[in-house]
Design a protein around this motif. Structure first.
Motif, PDB file in Angstrom:
ATOM      1  N   CYS A   1       0.758  -1.366   0.427  1.00  0.00           N
ATOM      2  CA  CYS A   1      -0.188   0.034   0.034  1.00  0.00           C
ATOM      3  C   CYS A   1       0.998   1.772   0.413  1.00  0.00           C
ATOM      4  CB  CYS A   1      -0.889  -0.309   1.255  1.00  0.00           C
ATOM      5  SG  CYS A   1      -1.968   2.017   1.675  1.00  0.00           S
TER       6      CYS A   1
ATOM      7  N   HIS B   1       0.432   3.890   1.144  1.00  0.00           N
ATOM      8  CA  HIS B   1       0.106   5.027   2.521  1.00  0.00           C
ATOM      9  C   HIS B   1       1.271   4.657   2.944  1.00  0.00           C
ATOM     10  CE1 HIS B   1      -1.568   5.174   6.932  1.00  0.00           C
ATOM     11  NE2 HIS B   1      -1.040   6.857   5.977  1.00  0.00           N
ATOM     12  N   ALA B   2       1.374   2.921   3.656  1.00  0.00           N
ATOM     13  CA  ALA B   2       2.505   2.880   4.505  1.00  0.00           C
ATOM     14  C   ALA B   2       2.863   1.416   4.452  1.00  0.00           C
ATOM     15  CB  ALA B   2       2.299   3.125   6.335  1.00  0.00           C
ATOM     16  N   GLY B   3       2.841   0.822   2.837  1.00  0.00           N
ATOM     17  CA  GLY B   3       3.634  -0.617   3.049  1.00  0.00           C
ATOM     18  C   GLY B   3       2.474  -1.473   2.822  1.00  0.00           C
ATOM     19  N   GLY B   4       1.118  -1.343   3.551  1.00  0.00           N
ATOM     20  CA  GLY B   4       0.428  -2.620   4.140  1.00  0.00           C
ATOM     21  C   GLY B   4       0.291  -3.308   3.069  1.00  0.00           C
TER      22      GLY B   4
ATOM     23  N   CYS C   1      -6.535  -2.020   2.188  1.00  0.00           N
ATOM     24  CA  CYS C   1      -5.553  -2.187   2.587  1.00  0.00           C
ATOM     25  C   CYS C   1      -6.066  -2.963   4.100  1.00  0.00           C
ATOM     26  CB  CYS C   1      -4.798  -0.624   2.958  1.00  0.00           C
ATOM     27  SG  CYS C   1      -3.637  -1.117   3.637  1.00  0.00           S
TER      28      CYS C   1
ATOM     29  N   LYS D   1      -4.772  -1.978   6.834  1.00  0.00           N
ATOM     30  CA  LYS D   1      -3.559  -1.772   7.746  1.00  0.00           C
ATOM     31  C   LYS D   1      -4.565  -0.834   8.789  1.00  0.00           C
ATOM     32  CE  LYS D   1       1.491  -1.418   8.931  1.00  0.00           C
ATOM     33  NZ  LYS D   1       2.590  -0.761   8.062  1.00  0.00           N
ATOM     34  N   HIS D   2      -4.637   0.473   7.238  1.00  0.00           N
ATOM     35  CA  HIS D   2      -5.626   1.555   7.929  1.00  0.00           C
ATOM     36  C   HIS D   2      -6.736   1.579   6.947  1.00  0.00           C
ATOM     37  CE1 HIS D   2      -0.855   2.989   8.540  1.00  0.00           C
ATOM     38  NE2 HIS D   2      -1.232   2.132   9.425  1.00  0.00           N
ATOM     39  N   LYS D   3      -7.074   1.174   6.255  1.00  0.00           N
ATOM     40  CA  LYS D   3      -8.110   0.660   5.748  1.00  0.00           C
ATOM     41  C   LYS D   3      -8.580   1.479   4.759  1.00  0.00           C
ATOM     42  CE  LYS D   3     -10.230  -2.146   8.548  1.00  0.00           C
ATOM     43  NZ  LYS D   3      -9.669  -3.919   8.254  1.00  0.00           N
ATOM     44  N   TYR D   4      -7.633   1.790   4.054  1.00  0.00           N
ATOM     45  CA  TYR D   4      -7.159   2.920   2.781  1.00  0.00           C
ATOM     46  C   TYR D   4      -8.175   2.007   1.537  1.00  0.00           C
ATOM     47  CZ  TYR D   4      -4.179   6.936   4.415  1.00  0.00           C
ATOM     48  OH  TYR D   4      -4.531   7.467   4.560  1.00  0.00           O
TER      49      TYR D   4
HETATM   50 FE1  FES Z   1      -2.541   1.280   3.675  1.00  0.00          FE
HETATM   51 FE2  FES Z   1      -2.205   2.382   5.758  1.00  0.00          FE
HETATM   52  S1  FES Z   1      -0.971   1.426   5.158  1.00  0.00           S
HETATM   53  S2  FES Z   1      -4.190   2.375   4.887  1.00  0.00           S
END
Ligand code: FES
Length: 151
Positions: free
Chosen positions: A51, A53-56, A74, A76-79
């Motif tokens: 992902c 955003h932060a590699g999810g 995602c 990890k943080h639901k993006y």
């Molecule tokens: Fe994917 Fe944060 S790593 S939403």
């Protein structure tokens, strides 16, 4: 898949159609890039597997229809990321509307997607490097980090 990987004019053989449909989600490393191949509702998609955003780990995300677009969520943080073009969607309320109602907006293309083709039951992925910098590049090894520093 390493031994079976073939590159012909940028096309990488990634598996037989039936196998990829059965797997639903397949992970391949092509040209040093980690790619997720997804079969969803009769269509194949390929995108960077981490992902933006932060590699999810997108391979573990749910898939939902959002505002008419097939998106992976995602874990990890639901993006929300559209499988077809890597656009990231978010929901917000426009306070100028009367009454204010939440709706979906686009952050633009954040996740790099790649072209998938099928010939006689063989499925190929061609990596896309357009447009220039895409945020998911950051999680694709040292080269991505160097390109981000230049952007
Ligand atoms: Fe994917 Fe944060 S790593 S939403």
């Amino acid at each position: 898949m390493d031994g079976e990987e073939q590159a012909t004019e940028g096309l990488h053989f990634v598996g037989k159609k039936d196998q990829l449909i059965e797997e639903k989600r397949s992970f391949r490393t092509l040209e040093g890039r980690d790619i997720l191949i997804i079969h969803q509702q009769g269509a194949f998609y390929a995108l960077d597997s981490y992902c933006y955003h932060a590699g999810g780990a997108l391979q573990n995300g749910d898939i939902e229809d959002i505002d008419g677009k097939t998106c992976i969520i995602c874990p990890k943080h639901k993006y929300k990321i559209c499988l077809a073009n890597g656009e990231s969607l978010y929901k917000a309320t426009d306070p100028t509307q009367d009454p204010p109602a939440p709706r979906w907006y686009s952050k633009g293309v954040k996740q790099r997607t790649h072209m998938v083709t099928e010939t006689n039951g063989d499925v190929y992925v061609k990596l896309s490097y357009n447009p220039g910098w895409v945020e998911s590049d950051f999680y694709q090894g040292e080269k991505g980090k160097v390109e981000r520093a230049k952007a």
